[in-house]
Design a protein around this motif. Structure first.
Motif, PDB file in Angstrom:
ATOM      1  N   LYS A   1       0.837  -1.203   0.000  1.00  0.00           N
ATOM      2  CA  LYS A   1       0.000   0.000   0.000  1.00  0.00           C
ATOM      3  C   LYS A   1       0.869   1.250   0.000  1.00  0.00           C
ATOM      4  O   LYS A   1       1.830   1.339   0.775  1.00  0.00           O
ATOM      5  CB  LYS A   1      -0.906   0.007   1.247  1.00  0.00           C
TER       6      LYS A   1
ATOM      7  N   LEU B   1      -0.395   6.121   3.329  1.00  0.00           N
ATOM      8  CA  LEU B   1       0.199   5.988   4.653  1.00  0.00           C
ATOM      9  C   LEU B   1      -0.789   5.432   5.684  1.00  0.00           C
ATOM     10  O   LEU B   1      -0.447   4.564   6.485  1.00  0.00           O
ATOM     11  CB  LEU B   1       0.706   7.364   5.097  1.00  0.00           C
TER      12      LEU B   1
ATOM     13  N   TYR C   1       1.476  18.418   4.171  1.00  0.00           N
ATOM     14  CA  TYR C   1       2.132  18.209   2.865  1.00  0.00           C
ATOM     15  C   TYR C   1       1.291  18.503   1.636  1.00  0.00           C
ATOM     16  O   TYR C   1       1.853  18.794   0.611  1.00  0.00           O
ATOM     17  CB  TYR C   1       2.680  16.776   2.815  1.00  0.00           C
TER      18      TYR C   1
ATOM     19  N   SER D   1       3.023   7.788   0.605  1.00  0.00           N
ATOM     20  CA  SER D   1       4.287   7.709   1.349  1.00  0.00           C
ATOM     21  C   SER D   1       5.478   8.052   0.448  1.00  0.00           C
ATOM     22  O   SER D   1       6.447   8.657   0.895  1.00  0.00           O
ATOM     23  CB  SER D   1       4.454   6.328   1.964  1.00  0.00           C
ATOM     24  N   HIS D   2       5.405   7.718  -0.852  1.00  0.00           N
ATOM     25  CA  HIS D   2       6.536   8.033  -1.731  1.00  0.00           C
ATOM     26  C   HIS D   2       6.698   9.539  -1.895  1.00  0.00           C
ATOM     27  O   HIS D   2       7.807  10.060  -1.916  1.00  0.00           O
ATOM     28  CB  HIS D   2       6.356   7.376  -3.098  1.00  0.00           C
TER      29      HIS D   2
ATOM     30  N   ILE E   1       5.818  11.916   0.257  1.00  0.00           N
ATOM     31  CA  ILE E   1       6.348  12.505   1.490  1.00  0.00           C
ATOM     32  C   ILE E   1       7.834  12.206   1.587  1.00  0.00           C
ATOM     33  O   ILE E   1       8.635  13.076   1.923  1.00  0.00           O
ATOM     34  CB  ILE E   1       5.601  11.957   2.714  1.00  0.00           C
ATOM     35  N   GLU E   2       8.220  10.982   1.248  1.00  0.00           N
ATOM     36  CA  GLU E   2       9.629  10.610   1.322  1.00  0.00           C
ATOM     37  C   GLU E   2      10.457  11.451   0.372  1.00  0.00           C
ATOM     38  O   GLU E   2      11.541  11.917   0.704  1.00  0.00           O
ATOM     39  CB  GLU E   2       9.793   9.124   0.982  1.00  0.00           C
TER      40      GLU E   2
ATOM     41  N   SER F   1      10.892  14.963   1.930  1.00  0.00           N
ATOM     42  CA  SER F   1      11.659  15.196   3.163  1.00  0.00           C
ATOM     43  C   SER F   1      13.121  14.781   2.995  1.00  0.00           C
ATOM     44  O   SER F   1      13.881  14.812   3.942  1.00  0.00           O
ATOM     45  CB  SER F   1      11.021  14.488   4.346  1.00  0.00           C
ATOM     46  N   ASP F   2      13.510  14.387   1.762  1.00  0.00           N
ATOM     47  CA  ASP F   2      14.930  14.119   1.533  1.00  0.00           C
ATOM     48  C   ASP F   2      15.731  15.403   1.729  1.00  0.00           C
ATOM     49  O   ASP F   2      15.345  16.448   1.240  1.00  0.00           O
ATOM     50  CB  ASP F   2      15.144  13.623   0.095  1.00  0.00           C
TER      51      ASP F   2
END
Lengths: 111, 475
Positions: free
Chosen positions: A20, A23, A97, A102-103, A105-106, A109-110
């Motif tokens: 999934k 999140l 956001y 989730s991808h 957000i990731e 936040s890098d």
């Protein structure tokens, strides 16, 4: 038979965690996994009998093992508090956001 | 028995007092930390072992031996260092309260000796560590905390499956029953602890979590919190030869993998976090003597993380040209020297002991890892210096205290044979020589970030778990 169904529940939860992208669904899938594990403890407790483990004279049948039941109660409380913390965190992130992917957000936040 | 309970319960009580008496929040924790420190030093000095069970046959079992005492001392030294660091900073009482509570939880983790109690206290510390990570409430901290809690919870779910399997097979949660259950139970429990302890591939969540957290939080996380998964693994290794071999293999893999990732890091804190990954490998590579190494690493790594706040920049490519104030540099240098195993520091004694405990097949790999440790840390060592007052972020007292924790055990226990000294100098010198050949330029290569994604981390944990089940664990 019941054991197989419980293991299937745990596997389905794990697949949800892995596949999934949303999140909230990921977190709920983790809870499905947790529910499966709780059932595993309950099943382990009822191996010798199902009667409530209270002291009575001349018990009619064998009683359930109280130890797994007692310890899983603690694990349920811990699982619940972690679930609620994760959900609060996820909703706050989703508001800021604003996305639940989730991808995405990731990626953002890098450093 | 009472002192053992006191070092767990007193911090928990003090954490409540910290919230009730906010004016004393910065001072009260010192009581708990110094009590913990003196208890662990006394335990190490007297060599006593306490093994007891609370509340009857199904109760909580606790084991306090010298291994636990080293971990508890690491906890005390890191907590005291962080307390001194926080002295002139404006952190709210709630933050202090969380730190004391974490301190108590960590002590409980190091003393627990049954599988279920271990689960409860590990989860307790995870939740408190999560609250500390998200404390600044900025977006990246929230995401970092969520990721940490999520991954460790998935790991602990595996652990629970293993725990119930042990109970079904033996009717008890005692740690030493692990070998009587099906080997899959040990694999599941170890996979869960590997996630918590930042061991090998399941520990890859660690560079981001420790790198992005606030300075004092990074110091606590990298100094002690990762070790909650490590001590149980050391205890399992003592149970059977098969488990010992598995733990040693994981240690070697972890030590080399951490070095590999550290070579490509651009950020100081991420570099230090990758070095933690590799140092955890050193602790596990020789399980019987790993506890002292854990202490030496905890004090040195927290000193390094606190020292980062005094650096002019966190970017390693810019650090080469930005002069560093000499006091900050000296504090970090001693910690780096300890991690690299330079004589008269705790890291040297620990490394000598660890190398003596290796199986012959481990020695070439671990020597390579030791050279690699010197190589990756050379990048914070070989920088220009300047004089003048230290920057405001730098806490001199904390640096002095942690340096003391590195020097005193190093001077007391340090082997004084010249062959060991030459060996240590050779290993560290080789690493620094390779650095001067220009390996630091590898940092310009950007590793793909995919392996740090949530799914990838959980997936890789499952793969390692399957590998452990298929051929890893033999009881």
């Amino acid at each position: 038979m019941i054991k197989l169904l419980i293991l299937a529940t745990i596997l389905i939860g794990l697949l949800g965690v892995l596949l999934k992208r949303n999140l909230l669904l990921k977190i709920l899938a983790m809870d499905v996994m947790g529910t499966g594990i709780i059932s595993l403890f309950v099943l382990a407790a009822s191996r010798n009998g199902n009667r409530t483990p209270t002291v009575i004279p001349n018990p009619p049948d064998a009683y359930a093992d109280p130890v797994p039941q007692a310890v899983i109660l603690t694990a349920i409380v811990i699982g619940f508090s972690i679930l609620s913390l994760l959900l609060v965190c996820a909703t706050t992130l989703a508001k800021r956001y604003p996305t639940l992917d989730s991808h995405d957000i990731e990626g953002r936040s890098d450093p | 028995m009472i002192p053992v309970l006191a070092i767990v319960l007193a911090p928990l009580g003090l954490s409540v007092l910290c919230v009730l008496l906010p004016g004393l929040a910065a001072a009260l924790p010192a009581l708990a930390y110094s009590a913990t420190a003196s208890w662990s030093i006394w335990m190490l000095y007297s060599g006593q072992v306490f093994d007891f069970r609370l509340l009857g046959p199904f109760g909580v079992s606790l084991l306090a031996d010298s291994a636990a005492a080293w971990f508890v001392l690491a906890n005390a030294s890191v907590s005291l260092g962080v307390l001194l660091y926080l002295r002139r900073k404006s952190y709210p009482p709630f933050f202090h309260s969380l730190l004391v509570m974490l301190h108590g939880g960590l002590n409980a983790c190091f003393l627990s000796y049954d599988l279920f109690n271990l689960y409860v206290v590990i989860e307790l510390t995870t939740i408190i560590a999560f609250l500390l990570v998200i404390h600044p409430m900025q977006d990246r901290h929230l995401w970092n905390g969520l990721r940490y809690l999520f991954i460790s919870n998935v790991g602990m779910l595996f652990y629970l499956i293993g725990a119930v399997m042990v109970y079904e097979a033996t009717g008890s949660f005692a740690v030493d029953r692990l070998t009587h259950a099906h080997p899959a139970a040990a694999a599941l429990i170890m996979a869960g602890l590997m996630v918590k302890g930042g061991v090998f591939i399941p520990g890859l969540w660690l560079p981001m979590a420790h790198g992005e957290a606030d300075t004092p939080v990074s110091a606590v996380l990298s100094g002690v919190v990762v070790k909650i998964g490590v001590l149980p693994l050391l205890r399992f290794a003592a149970l059977s030869d098969g488990l010992d071999l598995t733990v040693r293999l994981l240690g070697v893999g972890s030590a080399l993998m951490g070095i590999g990732f550290a070579l490509f890091q651009k950020d100081v804190k991420r570099l230090l976090a990758c070095s933690t990954l590799s140092q955890i490998g050193f602790i596990l590579a020789a399980p019987p003597v790993g506890a002292f190494y854990a202490f030496a690493h905890g004090a040195a790594k927290s000193s390094l993380f606190l020292g980062v706040s005094g650096l002019p920049t966190r970017d390693l490519t810019k650090l080469k040209n930005a002069p560093v104030q000499w006091q900050v540099w000296t504090a970090m240098m001693i910690a780096v020297f300890s991690v690299c195993g330079i004589p008269l520091l705790a890291g040297f004694s620990a490394k000598t002991e660890t190398f003596a405990g290796f199986h012959p097949w481990q020695v070439p790999f671990m020597t390579a890892a030791a050279v690699g440790t010197a190589l990756i840390l050379a990048r914070i060592l070989i920088v220009p210096l300047k004089t003048g007052p230290p920057p405001a972020g730098f806490a001199r007292d904390a640096a002095l205290l942690l340096t003391g924790f590195l020097l005193i055990p190093g001077v007391i226990t340090g082997p004084f044979s010249s062959s060991e000294w030459f060996k240590a100098a050779g290993v560290a010198g080789a690493g620094w020589a390779i650095h001067l050949l220009g390996v630091g330029r590898l940092a310009r290569v950007r590793l793909p970030g995919r392996w740090e994604r949530l799914e990838e981390l959980v997936g890789m944990t499952c793969v390692v778990l399957l590998a452990l089940m298929l051929f890893g664990v033999r009881s």
